[in-house]
Design an enzyme around this catalytic site. Structure first.
Site, PDB file in Angstrom:
ATOM      1  N   HIS A  19      -3.328   1.231   5.179  1.00 62.47           N
ATOM      2  CA  HIS A  19      -1.901   0.933   4.819  1.00 62.47           C
ATOM      3  C   HIS A  19      -1.613   1.837   3.468  1.00 62.47           C
ATOM      4  O   HIS A  19      -2.689   2.674   3.104  1.00 62.47           O
ATOM      5  CB  HIS A  19      -1.792  -0.637   4.784  1.00 62.47           C
ATOM      6  CG  HIS A  19      -2.666  -1.310   3.800  1.00 62.47           C
ATOM      7  ND1 HIS A  19      -2.790  -0.950   2.343  1.00 62.47           N
ATOM      8  CD2 HIS A  19      -3.171  -2.007   3.996  1.00 62.47           C
ATOM      9  CE1 HIS A  19      -3.511  -1.709   1.748  1.00 62.47           C
ATOM     10  NE2 HIS A  19      -4.123  -2.714   2.632  1.00 62.47           N
ATOM     11  N   HIS A  22      -4.324   1.844   0.829  1.00 62.35           N
ATOM     12  CA  HIS A  22      -5.307   2.488   0.855  1.00 62.35           C
ATOM     13  C   HIS A  22      -4.675   4.089   0.603  1.00 62.35           C
ATOM     14  O   HIS A  22      -5.629   4.892   0.061  1.00 62.35           O
ATOM     15  CB  HIS A  22      -5.916   2.399   2.310  1.00 62.35           C
ATOM     16  CG  HIS A  22      -6.335   1.327   2.754  1.00 62.35           C
ATOM     17  ND1 HIS A  22      -5.983   0.502   3.893  1.00 62.35           N
ATOM     18  CD2 HIS A  22      -7.417   0.367   2.296  1.00 62.35           C
ATOM     19  CE1 HIS A  22      -6.457  -0.676   3.941  1.00 62.35           C
ATOM     20  NE2 HIS A  22      -7.570  -0.721   3.046  1.00 62.35           N
ATOM     21  N   CYS A 127     -17.633 -15.984  -0.118  1.00 66.79           N
ATOM     22  CA  CYS A 127     -16.298 -15.668   0.371  1.00 66.79           C
ATOM     23  C   CYS A 127     -16.347 -14.747   1.262  1.00 66.79           C
ATOM     24  O   CYS A 127     -16.891 -13.551   0.912  1.00 66.79           O
ATOM     25  CB  CYS A 127     -15.517 -15.517  -0.897  1.00 66.79           C
ATOM     26  SG  CYS A 127     -13.926 -14.541  -0.271  1.00 66.79           S
ATOM     27  N   CYS A 130     -14.541 -11.530   0.287  1.00 65.87           N
ATOM     28  CA  CYS A 130     -15.148 -10.484  -0.732  1.00 65.87           C
ATOM     29  C   CYS A 130     -16.431 -10.086  -0.246  1.00 65.87           C
ATOM     30  O   CYS A 130     -17.089  -8.970  -0.850  1.00 65.87           O
ATOM     31  CB  CYS A 130     -15.309 -11.423  -2.048  1.00 65.87           C
ATOM     32  SG  CYS A 130     -13.921 -11.789  -2.886  1.00 65.87           S
ATOM     33  N   CYS A 145     -10.944 -18.789  -3.418  1.00 69.93           N
ATOM     34  CA  CYS A 145     -11.053 -17.330  -4.054  1.00 69.93           C
ATOM     35  C   CYS A 145      -9.822 -16.847  -4.496  1.00 69.93           C
ATOM     36  O   CYS A 145      -8.956 -16.879  -3.776  1.00 69.93           O
ATOM     37  CB  CYS A 145     -11.716 -16.527  -2.862  1.00 69.93           C
ATOM     38  SG  CYS A 145     -11.421 -14.775  -3.103  1.00 69.93           S
ATOM     39  N   HIS A 148      -8.423 -14.094  -2.278  1.00 67.47           N
ATOM     40  CA  HIS A 148      -8.075 -14.263  -0.834  1.00 67.47           C
ATOM     41  C   HIS A 148      -7.542 -15.468  -0.361  1.00 67.47           C
ATOM     42  O   HIS A 148      -7.239 -15.762   0.744  1.00 67.47           O
ATOM     43  CB  HIS A 148      -9.489 -13.995   0.163  1.00 67.47           C
ATOM     44  CG  HIS A 148      -9.849 -12.871   0.134  1.00 67.47           C
ATOM     45  ND1 HIS A 148     -10.928 -12.317  -0.937  1.00 67.47           N
ATOM     46  CD2 HIS A 148      -9.748 -11.513   0.564  1.00 67.47           C
ATOM     47  CE1 HIS A 148     -11.000 -11.074  -0.782  1.00 67.47           C
ATOM     48  NE2 HIS A 148     -10.423 -10.496   0.168  1.00 67.47           N
ATOM     49  N   LYS A 299       2.696  -8.775  -2.652  1.00 74.16           N
ATOM     50  CA  LYS A 299       1.323  -8.392  -2.387  1.00 74.16           C
ATOM     51  C   LYS A 299       1.534  -8.125  -0.630  1.00 74.16           C
ATOM     52  O   LYS A 299       1.983  -8.888   0.080  1.00 74.16           O
ATOM     53  CB  LYS A 299       0.539  -9.501  -2.649  1.00 74.16           C
ATOM     54  CG  LYS A 299      -0.960  -8.905  -2.575  1.00 74.16           C
ATOM     55  CD  LYS A 299      -2.049  -9.986  -3.021  1.00 74.16           C
ATOM     56  CE  LYS A 299      -3.322  -9.394  -2.386  1.00 74.16           C
ATOM     57  NZ  LYS A 299      -4.422 -10.327  -2.898  1.00 74.16           N
ATOM     58  N   LYS A 302      -2.262  -8.184   5.539  1.00 74.52           N
ATOM     59  CA  LYS A 302      -2.026  -8.456   7.258  1.00 74.52           C
ATOM     60  C   LYS A 302      -1.728  -9.859   7.650  1.00 74.52           C
ATOM     61  O   LYS A 302      -0.745  -9.948   8.389  1.00 74.52           O
ATOM     62  CB  LYS A 302      -3.289  -8.276   7.823  1.00 74.52           C
ATOM     63  CG  LYS A 302      -3.538  -6.750   8.125  1.00 74.52           C
ATOM     64  CD  LYS A 302      -4.487  -6.716   9.369  1.00 74.52           C
ATOM     65  CE  LYS A 302      -6.043  -6.548   9.081  1.00 74.52           C
ATOM     66  NZ  LYS A 302      -7.076  -6.377  10.089  1.00 74.52           N
TER      67      LYS A 302
HETATM   68  N1  MSP Z   1     -15.297  -1.361   1.197  1.00 76.69           N
HETATM   69  C1  MSP Z   1     -14.867  -1.934  -0.062  1.00 76.69           C
HETATM   70  C2  MSP Z   1     -14.807  -0.659  -1.131  1.00 76.69           C
HETATM   71  C3  MSP Z   1     -16.570  -0.372  -1.407  1.00 76.69           C
HETATM   72  S1  MSP Z   1     -16.670   1.174  -2.258  1.00 76.69           S
HETATM   73  C4  MSP Z   1     -18.394   1.476  -2.403  1.00 76.69           C
HETATM   74  C5  MSP Z   1     -13.458  -2.052  -0.182  1.00 76.69           C
HETATM   75  N2  MSP Z   1     -12.432  -1.453   0.900  1.00 76.69           N
HETATM   76  S2  MSP Z   1     -10.991  -1.880   1.165  1.00 76.69           S
HETATM   77  O1  MSP Z   1     -10.575  -1.475   2.409  1.00 76.69           O
HETATM   78  O2  MSP Z   1     -10.764  -3.457   0.902  1.00 76.69           O
HETATM   79  O3  MSP Z   1     -10.318  -1.079  -0.126  1.00 76.69           O
HETATM   80  C6  MSP Z   1     -10.665   0.030  -0.343  1.00 76.69           C
HETATM   81  C7  MSP Z   1      -9.889   0.639  -1.696  1.00 76.69           C
HETATM   82  O4  MSP Z   1      -8.574   0.571  -1.393  1.00 76.69           O
HETATM   83  C8  MSP Z   1     -10.382  -0.225  -2.955  1.00 76.69           C
HETATM   84  O5  MSP Z   1     -10.399   0.782  -3.804  1.00 76.69           O
HETATM   85  C9  MSP Z   1      -8.930  -0.971  -3.133  1.00 76.69           C
HETATM   86  O6  MSP Z   1      -8.744  -1.474  -4.355  1.00 76.69           O
HETATM   87  C10 MSP Z   1      -7.826  -0.100  -2.652  1.00 76.69           C
HETATM   88  N3  MSP Z   1      -6.757  -1.001  -1.999  1.00 76.69           N
HETATM   89  C11 MSP Z   1      -6.561  -1.946  -0.780  1.00 76.69           C
HETATM   90  N4  MSP Z   1      -5.562  -2.438  -1.064  1.00 76.69           N
HETATM   91  C12 MSP Z   1      -4.720  -1.745  -2.163  1.00 76.69           C
HETATM   92  C13 MSP Z   1      -3.432  -1.706  -2.576  1.00 76.69           C
HETATM   93  N5  MSP Z   1      -2.347  -2.800  -1.826  1.00 76.69           N
HETATM   94  N6  MSP Z   1      -3.061  -1.045  -3.530  1.00 76.69           N
HETATM   95  C14 MSP Z   1      -3.966  -0.004  -4.212  1.00 76.69           C
HETATM   96  N7  MSP Z   1      -4.968  -0.010  -3.762  1.00 76.69           N
HETATM   97  C15 MSP Z   1      -5.402  -1.126  -2.739  1.00 76.69           C
HETATM   98  O7  MSP Z   1     -12.867  -2.702  -1.166  1.00 76.69           O
END
Ligand code: MSP
Length: 522
Positions: A19, A22, A127, A130, A145, A148, A299, A302
């Protein structure tokens, strides 16, 4: 010249599609790495996907497919999204890659041999979101948590534990003596506070609770718990091996920056530091924790059903190239702060900065060059490098480098826009059309020269954010596609005939409101 720059991003969980949250991180990282490539030939960007763990196992089971099938399906969505956004990573690692799995086992074994991993029976609050045990004080007043909003499960297991507590003082000293380590620095106290109460952490789960993970070496009853697996990607990807690390590893490690979200800073600054210390490896120069992106101030999640994919935005606005979206996202938040996406704001920002401010400036100036001088920059138009615009250009360059050294990506974009603003004001103040009317042709040509030379600078400065627009600007100036910062010197633009009437095209078209309306309908 910096000799190398190694940047890593967080690796994304593949239990869903990417999304714009990411995408935010990958765009920021890509802007940084493209900027670094303008300065050094050895800039390397690693991204990847985090594919093990209970969430993947459960999602796959609910869909009636194997975890690997789910990973493959979603990995290709991430790969496709990054392609569409022109994320220019050098490597994308999957934690299900055989090479990664092999080296993670070596790492686990090495930590065990060092006496930093031990077996212990444990009851804790776990959790699933997490993928971590939480301590009671981490929870909200209602026992949920905080990230979440779910009640953690109480679990008793015999697990392997990592002696994190042993490294507590060493990590605190490191953070205090390395002011660039945690960025922005406003997060340092939060980490030091967390360190105060840090306890040893569980680094494995029983196979009966988590099957989808890398096996603990010499113990087929346990799987390696996700964080050792996930964090190690930063070294396994570039050829770390406990016995025989590759030349690439020796060249690139330590990383210059781990770009991650603020939610996972503890894992990077504390857990990862301790693992590296145990392995006898140096720590990264910086961990840059960016803020989160909200959608229309809410925020994204999903479960709330309000996630949007980067592709949705490009499609809704009929954008063939990702430049506008990249630019908007990269300037969405001040360094480390949260930012927001909204259709209206997106339209307004890119129309103002890319179409009106930068695009029109080029367009008007090239049209005047054709009108008054048949598209030719004459040698007598060349101006002194001490001219007002030349000095502004040189200052902007220095400020941008400084911003990037501090991971101030939005701030650097503001400097480019402010420079373009100043050049627009300069055109108004010097009214080249009046100079032409009065027959002051050399003065008129000098004004146009200053603006076109400024535009060449803007193209190079804008390149990390908007690679296609930058290319278009340089093409229309009849310049080669070279974005190196050593090209940012005054009087770099070539003289002679550079354009004619039908070669001049807008580099960015204003976004129409209908597109946004269509999107909301769709
Ligand atoms: N798999 C772990 C990270 C392991 S690193 C060795 C994880 N994955 S995640 O898919 O949940 O998130 C991946 C990255 O995207 C994280 O740095 C997270 O902070 C970032 N983001 C996820 N949603 C976000 C937003 N809504 N806004 C900005 N960044 C976001 O955590």
């Amino acid at each position: 010249m910096q000799d190398k720059f190694y940047l890593t991003t967080a690796i994304d969980y593949v239990n869903g599609a990417p999304h714009i949250g990411h995408a935010y991180e990958k765009i920021l990282s890509d802007v940084i790495i493209r900027h670094k490539r303008q300065i050094t030939d050895n800039a390397y960007m690693l991204t990847g996907t985090d594919e093990h763990g209970i969430k993947i196992q459960k999602t796959a089971a609910s869909k009636g497919i194997t975890p690997k099938e789910l990973c493959d399906e979603n990995f290709s969505k991430f790969e496709q999204a990054w392609k569409e956004l022109e994320i220019s990573y050098d490597q994308i690692i999957r934690t299900t890659d055989e090479k990664h799995k092999k080296v993670v086992k070596q790492i686990f074994k090495k930590l065990l041999e060092n006496g930093d991993i031990y077996k212990h029976s444990y009851t804790g609050l776990y959790c699933n979101g997490c993928e971590a045990f939480l301590s009671a004080k981490d929870l909200t007043e209602d026992g949920l948590c905080p990230d979440h909003q779910k009640k953690p499960e109480e679990i008793t297991e015999e697990n392997y534990f990592f002696r994190l507590s042993k490294y507590k003082d060493k990590i605190a000293d490191y953070i205090k003596s390395h002011p660039n380590f945690i960025r922005p620095a406003s997060r340092v106290n939060e980490i030091l506070n967390q360190l105060e109460n840090i306890e040893d952490i569980s680094v494995s789960r029983t196979k009966s609770s988590v099957q989808w993970g890398i096996e603990v070496p010499d113990d087929d009853t346990q799987s390696i718990y996700v964080w050792i697996d996930a964090l190690s990607n930063y070294i396994t990807a570039i050829g770390y091996d406990v016995e025989n690390p590759s030349d690439q590893f020796k060249k690139l490690w330590p990383a210059n920056v781990h770009v991650i979200g603020k939610d996972i800073i503890k894992f990077h600054s504390i857990y990862w530091s301790a693992i590296l210390m145990s392995l006898g490896l140096p720590l990264a120069e910086s961990i840059y924790a960016h803020g989160w992106i909200t959608l229309d101030q809410s925020k994204m999640s999903k479960s709330l059903g309000n996630v949007i994919a980067p592709h949705d935005v490009l499609k809704a606005f009929n954008l063939e190239k990702p430049d506008a979206f990249r630019y908007y996202m990269a300037s969405a938040a001040q360094t480390g702060k949260d930012g927001n996406y909204s259709d209206d704001d997106f339209k307004e920002k890119v129309n103002a900065d890319l179409a009106n401010n930068i695009g029109n400036l080029l367009n008007r100036t090239l049209n005047m060059l054709v009108k008054y001088f048949d598209g030719e920059i004459k040698s007598e138009f060349v101006t002194n490098k001490d001219s007002k615009i030349a000095i502004l250009a040189a200052n902007s360059k220095e400020q941008i480098i400084n911003c990037f050294n501090n991971f101030e990506i939005a701030e650097a974009a503001n400097i480019i826009v402010a420079f373009a603003d100043n050049v627009n004001k300069y055109v108004t103040e010097n009214a080249p059309w009046t100079l032409a009317k009065e027959g002051k042709m050399v003065e008129c040509g000098q004004v146009l020269y200053n603006v076109l030379e400024a535009m060449r600078h803007i193209a190079i400065m804008l390149y990390p954010y908007c690679p296609n627009i930058a290319a278009d600007i340089l093409t229309q100036l009849d310049e080669e596609q070279n974005y190196k910062y050593d090209k940012l010197v005054w009087n770099g633009i070539k003289t002679g005939k550079i354009t004619e009437k039908d070669k001049i095209k807008p580099v960015f078209l204003r976004l129409d409101s209908e597109f946004a309306t269509d999107k909301k309908k769709g």
